[in-house]
Design a protein around this motif. Structure first.
Motif: not given
Ligand code: SF4
Length: 191
Positions: A15-28
């Motif tokens: 809820a607070h941030s993107g969490t570790c379950c989100r990566m920078q788009p383009g870094n897939e």
């Protein structure tokens, strides 16, 4: 597993941030790989083959894997040959894993990929337990040490060692030894 000090910390983080379950788009391409057995476990649970993507074994990906396993370079080159592909978790346009909800991961803990279950912990080639230090991870931000983070998440070092061995095995590496003959003890029986 021991009792977590805050069973909701990953949901709070989601809820607070993107969490570790989100990566920078383009870094897939740098996302960790998913083994066949991990894929199968998730597909059987969801009864659905969505949520995955096929990813070419690019040079940056291999470099990233070699940083994770610095003593397994040759084996990694064989597992992830140039021009080959591997599976990874798929993400949306903002880089969020498709299994992520506002309340955290929608998969039961025992169904998640080994990397997700281990994170933010890792083991060095000398077998030493360490921790990734992502800027937005609440476990990292709210813990004073690796031991403190383990208490926060309610895991023991032995459980982490077993998960690490299973991850190595799933990804095609020797679960207990790297190429240099270093040993990752799967359980520390001295404790
Ligand atoms: S499978 Fe679950 S824990 Fe792993 S990255 Fe996706 S949402 Fe996060």
């Amino acid at each position: 597993m021991a009792r977590s000090r805050d069973a909701h910390i990953c949901a709070r983080c989601a809820a607070h941030s993107g969490t570790c379950c989100r990566m920078q788009p383009g870094n897939e391409e740098l996302c960790f790989p998913l083994s066949r057995s991990e894929w199968q476990r998730i597909v059987e649970h969801c009864n659905d083959k969505g949520g995955f993507a096929s990813q070419p074994n690019t040079k940056p990906f291999l470099q990233c894997m070699k940083r994770l396993f610095p003593a397994d370079e040759k084996r990694l080159e064989a597992i992830f040959p140039p021009h080959g592909e591997h599976l990874r978790l798929a993400s949306d346009n903002e880089g969020r894993c498709l299994f992520l909800s506002a309340a955290g991961c929608t998969l039961p803990r025992e169904t998640r990929p080994w990397y997700c279950r281990l994170f933010p912990f890792w083991f060095m080639p000398n077998g030493m337990l360490t921790m990734f230090t992502p800027d937005e991870c609440l476990v990292y931000l709210e813990s004073r040490s690796v031991r403190d983070a383990m208490q926060e998440l309610g895991v023991t070092e032995n459980e982490l060692r077993l998960m690490f061995g299973r991850l190595r095995l799933a990804w095609g590496l020797d679960p207990e030894h790297d190429e240099d003959g270093n040993r990752y003890p799967l359980c520390d029986h001295t404790r």
